[in-house]
Design a protein around this motif. Structure first.
Motif, PDB file in Angstrom:
ATOM      1  N   LYS A   1       0.848  -1.189   0.000  1.00  0.00           N
ATOM      2  CA  LYS A   1       0.000   0.000   0.000  1.00  0.00           C
ATOM      3  C   LYS A   1       0.880   1.234   0.000  1.00  0.00           C
ATOM      4  O   LYS A   1       1.806   1.366   0.781  1.00  0.00           O
TER       5      LYS A   1
ATOM      6  N   ARG B   1      -5.906  -1.764   9.081  1.00  0.00           N
ATOM      7  CA  ARG B   1      -7.014  -1.236   8.265  1.00  0.00           C
ATOM      8  C   ARG B   1      -7.288  -2.140   7.077  1.00  0.00           C
ATOM      9  O   ARG B   1      -8.443  -2.350   6.685  1.00  0.00           O
TER      10      ARG B   1
ATOM     11  N   LEU C   1      -9.142  -5.131   8.280  1.00  0.00           N
ATOM     12  CA  LEU C   1     -10.545  -4.815   8.607  1.00  0.00           C
ATOM     13  C   LEU C   1     -11.357  -4.439   7.361  1.00  0.00           C
ATOM     14  O   LEU C   1     -12.561  -4.203   7.452  1.00  0.00           O
ATOM     15  N   GLY C   2     -10.699  -4.358   6.232  1.00  0.00           N
ATOM     16  CA  GLY C   2     -11.408  -4.023   4.987  1.00  0.00           C
ATOM     17  C   GLY C   2     -11.675  -2.534   4.841  1.00  0.00           C
ATOM     18  O   GLY C   2     -12.501  -2.125   4.029  1.00  0.00           O
ATOM     19  N   LEU C   3     -10.974  -1.725   5.612  1.00  0.00           N
ATOM     20  CA  LEU C   3     -11.191  -0.281   5.531  1.00  0.00           C
ATOM     21  C   LEU C   3     -10.323   0.350   4.457  1.00  0.00           C
ATOM     22  O   LEU C   3     -10.637   1.420   3.935  1.00  0.00           O
ATOM     23  N   VAL C   4      -9.213  -0.295   4.163  1.00  0.00           N
ATOM     24  CA  VAL C   4      -8.280   0.216   3.155  1.00  0.00           C
ATOM     25  C   VAL C   4      -8.029  -0.890   2.142  1.00  0.00           C
ATOM     26  O   VAL C   4      -7.836  -2.046   2.514  1.00  0.00           O
ATOM     27  N   ARG C   5      -8.057  -0.486   0.883  1.00  0.00           N
ATOM     28  CA  ARG C   5      -7.845  -1.458  -0.183  1.00  0.00           C
ATOM     29  C   ARG C   5      -6.349  -1.505  -0.508  1.00  0.00           C
ATOM     30  O   ARG C   5      -5.761  -0.462  -0.816  1.00  0.00           O
TER      31      ARG C   5
END
Lengths: 265, 286
Positions: free
Chosen positions: B17, B53, B56-60
């Motif tokens: 990321k 994140r 938790l699926g908050l950030v791709r």
């Protein structure tokens, strides 16, 4: 739509939304009270000269005022907070790590962001009608074409006139949602629609846009004028509905995409 | 995210990321065993929160994959809450969004908030909000609970209660991924540890293995010169304090001290510099 009930509860739990309901409920009575004691009449406003002779004139006077200043503000006050409020409170992570998809969350919030302003509008419409009748009784109303409208017909037309404000109000809600989602700021989400509404009003007043001013989101707020006359015309109403729909789609499609794709930090 | 049928609760492979020029995660691999407490360590900016994140699926992520066995809940950084709602309403709201949520009352009891649950969150302390954040994670009845600095803002009693809660949760079979700056906390709670530095995993293994890494100790003996000669392959150097600086694992240090005693060198003082975990972390992170 499992997100909707709680989105509504969250909105109603907020003091500014409650205050907005109180204002919508009581402000028309306050205006009626002032008109009953002052000597002058708001003659520059449509139906202003009739507010003491027919109870159906005051709600139309208030509709003219609300269309200019209040409805964009109401839309921002509610819809501008629904999304950016999650950023302000840092609650997106908790909300988006549930069993619901982002699309479902968006839909629930959007519906709540539209229902509450419409409920506020309905409250204002009914309290305006009640305040008008309390001020001047259920006397017939002189329409814009000069004909006399009986109490029953006048009451229906007053409520229909207020109802014509729903499409552009929803357009402003969509605008507030877009600003709220993109900016992640409650200030921008709340104040943005009111400011943009003001700019649109100014552009209309200047007349520099010509027929293009029909595409402004504030123009459909004037469509009710075609209803309160003997020879009613509905062209502006349909045109206003299409314009409002266009604005709603243009705002909601990018807003949804932004929410679906954004990184939540 | 797909489900895993194996013993792994979380498997991340090649996570990358980037935010503009800054690389937050640079090919991170992570495996979290089911039913364990997994500590995530690293200096500020190491990418720990970004990794959480992503989980938790908050950030791709830009690249890589994450597989989580079952549901994941928890919080990153300071947990948020609706200040105009009560604690109970906050939890009930989140519970309404899950298909099979836990019992609000039971979760409130578990995190020690039952007494204050009917007051608005607006006036709550940071510690209470932290506990509400944990409750918000638990109400989902997750298989994997992510906790980012959960003891932040908690007083010593609260921190102790938190440790006991995490122990309890792990005992109940929940997998806990714990990110903390408090090495004592990780030392006390974690079974496994992953150390991140500059977006990369620099070490991963059990806390026992991490403790087994060479640490620094100051040694004072009756004959430092002889002690140094007897060190063999151990790293034993004179230190500015006048003692000897010994870099060795616990097992190596034990052997060395016994050897010194056998050769008639008395050990007068032996001081380990910080917790073994702390030493290992500092070596890895700097």
């Amino acid at each position: 739509m499992r997100t909707l009930p709680w989105e509504l509860r969250k909105l109603v739990a907020q003091s500014r939304v409650r205050a907005a309901f109180v204002v919508c409920l009581l402000a028309p009575a306050a205006v009626a009270l002032v008109l009953s004691v002052q000597s002058g009449l708001p003659k520059d406003t449509l139906f202003g000269r009739h507010v003491l002779t027919s109870g159906f004139a005051l709600p139309l006077v208030l509709l003219s005022f609300c269309a200019l200043w209040v409805f964009p503000l109401l839309a921002g006050l509610v819809a501008g907070e629904v999304f950016a409020g999650e950023d302000a409170h840092g609650t997106w992570p908790a909300l988006l790590t549930r069993g619901r998809t982002r699309g479902e969350v968006f839909t629930g919030k959007l519906v709540a962001a539209c229902l509450v302003p419409v409920a506020l509008l309905a409250t204002a419409a009914l309290s305006s009608l009640a305040a008008g009748v309390a001020l001047a009784g259920r006397e017939p109303l002189v329409s814009l074409s000069g004909s006399t409208l009986g109490p029953g017909r006048a009451a229906v037309l007053v409520l229909l006139s207020w109802a014509t404000a729903v499409p552009p109000l929803l357009g402003f809600c969509a605008l507030a949602v877009l600003l709220s989602v993109v900016s992640r700021s409650t200030v921008v989400g709340v104040a943005g629609p009111a400011l943009l509404g003001l700019v649109m009003q100014l552009l209309s007043l200047l007349g520099s846009l010509g027929t293009s001013s029909n595409a402004l989101l504030t123009t459909p707020f004037l469509a009710w004028r075609g209803l309160v006359r003997e020879d009613a015309y509905y062209g502006p109403l349909w045109q206003g509905a299409l314009v409002s729909l266009g604005w709603a789609v243009a705002c909601l499609v990018p807003a949804r995409l932004v929410l679906l794709r954004r990184d939540v930090s | 995210m797909a489900s895993l049928a194996s013993v792994e609760a979380v498997t991340a492979r090649g996570l990358r990321k980037q935010y503009g020029e800054q690389v937050a995660l640079d090919g991170v691999d992570l495996t979290v065993r089911r039913g364990t407490v997994h500590g995530l360590l690293g200096p500020n900016g190491a990418g720990k929160t970004t990794l959480l994140r992503v989980l938790l699926g908050l950030v791709r992520p830009d690249a890589g994959s994450v597989e989580v066995a079952g549901t994941v809940g928890g919080f990153v950084e300071t947990p948020g809450a609706y200040p105009y709602l009560t604690g109970r309403q906050n939890l009930a709201h989140l519970a309404a969004l899950d298909d099979e949520p836990g019992d609000v009352e039971e979760v409130l009891q578990r995190v020690g908030l039952a007494d204050r649950a009917d007051t608005r969150v607006r006036g709550w302390s940071l510690g209470m909000r932290q506990r509400l954040g944990i409750a918000a994670g638990l109400i989902r009845r997750p298989d994997v609970l992510v906790l980012d600095e959960p003891a932040n803002g908690l007083d010593p009693v609260g921190a102790l209660a938190l440790r006991s809660l995490v122990h309890e949760l792990a005992h109940d079979g929940l997998t806990v991924l714990l990110c903390s700056h408090d090495l004592h906390e990780v030392d006390a709670l974690a079974d496994d540890v992953t150390v991140l530095v500059a977006g990369r995993v620099v070490w991963g293994g059990t806390t026992t293995e991490l403790r087994g890494r060479p640490g620094a100790s100051l040694l004072s003996t009756s004959d430092d010169a002889l002690a140094q000669r007897l060190a063999g392959e151990l790293d034993v150097q004179p230190h500015q304090s006048g003692s000897l600086l010994v870099r060795a694992t616990t097992a190596e240090l034990d052997g060395y001290v016994l050897e010194l005693a056998r050769r008639g060198v008395a050990v007068r003082e032996l001081v380990r510099e910080g917790l073994p975990l702390e030493q290992a972390f500092l070596e890895l992170a700097t």
